[in-house]
Design a protein around this motif. Sequence first.
Motif, PDB file in Angstrom:
ATOM      1  N   GLY A  12       0.769  -1.240   0.000  1.00  0.00           N
ATOM      2  CA  GLY A  12       0.000   0.000   0.000  1.00  0.00           C
ATOM      3  C   GLY A  12       0.799   1.287   0.000  1.00  0.00           C
ATOM      4  O   GLY A  12       0.290   2.342   0.383  1.00  0.00           O
ATOM      5  N   ARG A  13       2.043   1.234  -0.442  1.00  0.00           N
ATOM      6  CA  ARG A  13       2.846   2.450  -0.528  1.00  0.00           C
ATOM      7  C   ARG A  13       2.967   2.913  -1.982  1.00  0.00           C
ATOM      8  O   ARG A  13       2.956   2.100  -2.904  1.00  0.00           O
ATOM      9  CB  ARG A  13       4.248   2.227   0.035  1.00  0.00           C
ATOM     10  N   VAL A  14       3.105   4.231  -2.149  1.00  0.00           N
ATOM     11  CA  VAL A  14       3.430   4.808  -3.455  1.00  0.00           C
ATOM     12  C   VAL A  14       4.770   5.512  -3.312  1.00  0.00           C
ATOM     13  O   VAL A  14       4.922   6.416  -2.488  1.00  0.00           O
ATOM     14  CB  VAL A  14       2.368   5.823  -3.940  1.00  0.00           C
ATOM     15  N   VAL A  15       5.743   5.097  -4.095  1.00  0.00           N
ATOM     16  CA  VAL A  15       7.069   5.729  -4.105  1.00  0.00           C
ATOM     17  C   VAL A  15       7.164   6.554  -5.382  1.00  0.00           C
ATOM     18  O   VAL A  15       7.106   6.016  -6.488  1.00  0.00           O
ATOM     19  CB  VAL A  15       8.177   4.652  -4.060  1.00  0.00           C
ATOM     20  N   PHE A  16       7.278   7.875  -5.224  1.00  0.00           N
ATOM     21  CA  PHE A  16       7.341   8.801  -6.359  1.00  0.00           C
ATOM     22  C   PHE A  16       8.765   9.312  -6.510  1.00  0.00           C
ATOM     23  O   PHE A  16       9.371   9.776  -5.539  1.00  0.00           O
ATOM     24  CB  PHE A  16       6.395   9.979  -6.121  1.00  0.00           C
ATOM     25  N   ARG A  17       9.304   9.204  -7.713  1.00  0.00           N
ATOM     26  CA  ARG A  17      10.641   9.700  -7.996  1.00  0.00           C
ATOM     27  C   ARG A  17      10.634  10.503  -9.290  1.00  0.00           C
ATOM     28  O   ARG A  17      10.117  10.044 -10.307  1.00  0.00           O
ATOM     29  CB  ARG A  17      11.648   8.546  -8.124  1.00  0.00           C
ATOM     30  N   LEU A  18      11.219  11.703  -9.218  1.00  0.00           N
ATOM     31  CA  LEU A  18      11.331  12.568 -10.392  1.00  0.00           C
ATOM     32  C   LEU A  18      12.787  12.991 -10.526  1.00  0.00           C
ATOM     33  O   LEU A  18      13.232  13.950  -9.887  1.00  0.00           O
ATOM     34  CB  LEU A  18      10.432  13.795 -10.246  1.00  0.00           C
ATOM     35  N   PRO A  19      13.582  12.275 -11.334  1.00  0.00           N
ATOM     36  CA  PRO A  19      14.986  12.661 -11.518  1.00  0.00           C
ATOM     37  C   PRO A  19      15.074  13.985 -12.263  1.00  0.00           C
ATOM     38  O   PRO A  19      14.443  14.168 -13.300  1.00  0.00           O
ATOM     39  CB  PRO A  19      15.569  11.507 -12.336  1.00  0.00           C
ATOM     40  N   ILE A  20      15.868  14.908 -11.728  1.00  0.00           N
ATOM     41  CA  ILE A  20      15.984  16.245 -12.304  1.00  0.00           C
ATOM     42  C   ILE A  20      17.296  16.419 -13.061  1.00  0.00           C
ATOM     43  O   ILE A  20      17.324  16.973 -14.159  1.00  0.00           O
ATOM     44  CB  ILE A  20      15.882  17.315 -11.194  1.00  0.00           C
ATOM     45  N   ARG A  21      18.381  15.913 -12.464  1.00  0.00           N
ATOM     46  CA  ARG A  21      19.692  16.086 -13.090  1.00  0.00           C
ATOM     47  C   ARG A  21      20.562  14.881 -12.777  1.00  0.00           C
ATOM     48  O   ARG A  21      20.518  14.345 -11.671  1.00  0.00           O
ATOM     49  CB  ARG A  21      20.368  17.347 -12.557  1.00  0.00           C
ATOM     50  N   ALA A  22      21.351  14.447 -13.759  1.00  0.00           N
ATOM     51  CA  ALA A  22      22.254  13.313 -13.556  1.00  0.00           C
ATOM     52  C   ALA A  22      23.677  13.742 -13.873  1.00  0.00           C
ATOM     53  O   ALA A  22      23.919  14.422 -14.870  1.00  0.00           O
ATOM     54  CB  ALA A  22      21.855  12.133 -14.445  1.00  0.00           C
ATOM     55  N   ASP A  23      24.624  13.342 -13.016  1.00  0.00           N
ATOM     56  CA  ASP A  23      26.044  13.582 -13.240  1.00  0.00           C
ATOM     57  C   ASP A  23      26.763  12.241 -13.204  1.00  0.00           C
ATOM     58  O   ASP A  23      26.471  11.390 -12.356  1.00  0.00           O
ATOM     59  CB  ASP A  23      26.627  14.504 -12.167  1.00  0.00           C
ATOM     60  N   ARG A  24      27.696  12.047 -14.123  1.00  0.00           N
ATOM     61  CA  ARG A  24      28.430  10.784 -14.216  1.00  0.00           C
ATOM     62  C   ARG A  24      29.847  10.954 -13.692  1.00  0.00           C
ATOM     63  O   ARG A  24      30.435  12.026 -13.776  1.00  0.00           O
ATOM     64  CB  ARG A  24      28.483  10.301 -15.672  1.00  0.00           C
ATOM     65  N   GLY A  25      30.396   9.866 -13.179  1.00  0.00           N
ATOM     66  CA  GLY A  25      31.762   9.908 -12.693  1.00  0.00           C
ATOM     67  C   GLY A  25      32.223   8.521 -12.312  1.00  0.00           C
ATOM     68  O   GLY A  25      31.822   7.538 -12.913  1.00  0.00           O
ATOM     69  N   GLY A  26      33.057   8.428 -11.290  1.00  0.00           N
ATOM     70  CA  GLY A  26      33.578   7.144 -10.850  1.00  0.00           C
ATOM     71  C   GLY A  26      33.851   7.151  -9.360  1.00  0.00           C
ATOM     72  O   GLY A  26      33.665   8.164  -8.680  1.00  0.00           O
ATOM     73  N   TRP A  27      34.307   6.020  -8.827  1.00  0.00           N
ATOM     74  CA  TRP A  27      34.520   5.888  -7.392  1.00  0.00           C
ATOM     75  C   TRP A  27      35.509   4.750  -7.133  1.00  0.00           C
ATOM     76  O   TRP A  27      35.802   3.936  -8.006  1.00  0.00           O
ATOM     77  CB  TRP A  27      33.211   5.588  -6.685  1.00  0.00           C
ATOM     78  N   SER A  28      36.031   4.729  -5.925  1.00  0.00           N
ATOM     79  CA  SER A  28      36.882   3.626  -5.488  1.00  0.00           C
ATOM     80  C   SER A  28      36.784   3.514  -3.977  1.00  0.00           C
ATOM     81  O   SER A  28      36.391   4.461  -3.294  1.00  0.00           O
ATOM     82  CB  SER A  28      38.334   3.846  -5.913  1.00  0.00           C
ATOM     83  N   ALA A  29      37.119   2.334  -3.452  1.00  0.00           N
ATOM     84  CA  ALA A  29      37.046   2.111  -2.013  1.00  0.00           C
ATOM     85  C   ALA A  29      38.245   1.295  -1.566  1.00  0.00           C
ATOM     86  O   ALA A  29      38.741   0.434  -2.298  1.00  0.00           O
ATOM     87  CB  ALA A  29      35.753   1.392  -1.641  1.00  0.00           C
ATOM     88  N   SER A  30      38.706   1.584  -0.360  1.00  0.00           N
ATOM     89  CA  SER A  30      39.811   0.840   0.243  1.00  0.00           C
ATOM     90  C   SER A  30      39.587   0.805   1.739  1.00  0.00           C
ATOM     91  O   SER A  30      39.500   1.853   2.385  1.00  0.00           O
ATOM     92  CB  SER A  30      41.155   1.506  -0.082  1.00  0.00           C
ATOM     93  N   GLY A  31      39.462  -0.406   2.291  1.00  0.00           N
ATOM     94  CA  GLY A  31      39.154  -0.494   3.714  1.00  0.00           C
ATOM     95  C   GLY A  31      37.812   0.141   4.004  1.00  0.00           C
ATOM     96  O   GLY A  31      36.816  -0.200   3.364  1.00  0.00           O
ATOM     97  N   ASP A  32      37.782   1.096   4.948  1.00  0.00           N
ATOM     98  CA  ASP A  32      36.525   1.785   5.240  1.00  0.00           C
ATOM     99  C   ASP A  32      36.500   3.187   4.644  1.00  0.00           C
ATOM    100  O   ASP A  32      35.719   4.042   5.073  1.00  0.00           O
ATOM    101  CB  ASP A  32      36.292   1.861   6.749  1.00  0.00           C
ATOM    102  N   LEU A  33      37.346   3.418   3.624  1.00  0.00           N
ATOM    103  CA  LEU A  33      37.407   4.724   2.971  1.00  0.00           C
ATOM    104  C   LEU A  33      36.805   4.648   1.575  1.00  0.00           C
ATOM    105  O   LEU A  33      37.100   3.734   0.800  1.00  0.00           O
ATOM    106  CB  LEU A  33      38.859   5.217   2.886  1.00  0.00           C
ATOM    107  N   LEU A  34      35.974   5.626   1.276  1.00  0.00           N
ATOM    108  CA  LEU A  34      35.298   5.716  -0.017  1.00  0.00           C
ATOM    109  C   LEU A  34      35.722   7.007  -0.681  1.00  0.00           C
ATOM    110  O   LEU A  34      35.582   8.091  -0.101  1.00  0.00           O
ATOM    111  CB  LEU A  34      33.785   5.687   0.185  1.00  0.00           C
ATOM    112  N   THR A  35      36.263   6.897  -1.907  1.00  0.00           N
ATOM    113  CA  THR A  35      36.747   8.068  -2.630  1.00  0.00           C
ATOM    114  C   THR A  35      35.815   8.356  -3.798  1.00  0.00           C
ATOM    115  O   THR A  35      35.510   7.474  -4.602  1.00  0.00           O
ATOM    116  CB  THR A  35      38.173   7.844  -3.154  1.00  0.00           C
ATOM    117  N   LEU A  36      35.361   9.597  -3.862  1.00  0.00           N
ATOM    118  CA  LEU A  36      34.391  10.029  -4.863  1.00  0.00           C
ATOM    119  C   LEU A  36      34.843  11.360  -5.454  1.00  0.00           C
ATOM    120  O   LEU A  36      35.275  12.237  -4.720  1.00  0.00           O
ATOM    121  CB  LEU A  36      33.011  10.201  -4.226  1.00  0.00           C
ATOM    122  N   GLY A  37      34.753  11.509  -6.754  1.00  0.00           N
ATOM    123  CA  GLY A  37      35.108  12.776  -7.358  1.00  0.00           C
ATOM    124  C   GLY A  37      35.223  12.697  -8.860  1.00  0.00           C
ATOM    125  O   GLY A  37      35.377  11.618  -9.423  1.00  0.00           O
TER     126      GLY A  37
END
Length: 239
Positions: free
Chosen positions: A176-201
Amino acid sequence: MPARSKGRIVGGAMNKTVAVIGTTGVAARRVVLVAAAVLASAVALVCRGEAGDAPAPLLGRWESVARSAGGLGQVIELRADGTMTQWVAALVELTYRLQGAQLITTFRTPSGVSEVQSTTVRFEGDVMIQHEARSGDEITLTRKRAGGAQDPRIVGVWTMPHETGPVAYFLYTVDGRVVFRLPIRADRGGWSASGDLLTLGPSPGAATTVRYEILDGQLVLHDEQLRRVYRRAEIVEYP
């Protein structure tokens, strides 16, 4: 039928939450751009490449738990090949119930007030048509993902053009739920992780590294004094 008339039926209950998206004029566009910039800076995008020793729990699409007063939030998708996409989107939740052909949708405003909307609904193949008797308005939604074989026909993901331009997505769930999503803008890139560190940019020189953890199925990012929480997205159809 004018697009604005269409938006009144399905979007009427959420107008207060996503009003910043539906408004027009220079001031409104400036509000959206400012909100997008703030959300984009919260979790930057990263240089394309391998995801390093990223654990499997990081992979997938995540949505911010916190939203702006206008209903804007952030969605990020981390892929195994080290690429990622970040969206600024309207994230709104409602509830619904079906009584025969009557569809009753309820939206609870941030102030706690419930707004109820009633329409009749019919199905023609993979098309759902909602009709509001009082105004005579009618909208058409197209099925994007079906529910289970034993689920009511309304269950699944549906789409329709939003009056502001992008495609809007609606998930009607079995509970009985309605989930509404309206994407406005998308940006592409990449990521990496090491241990408990997450690198984004967007590039190595502009990357941001934060500490992350998975708690109770949620992704939590720690950036100095800031703590950002994300949960798994239920709608993954928009590109």
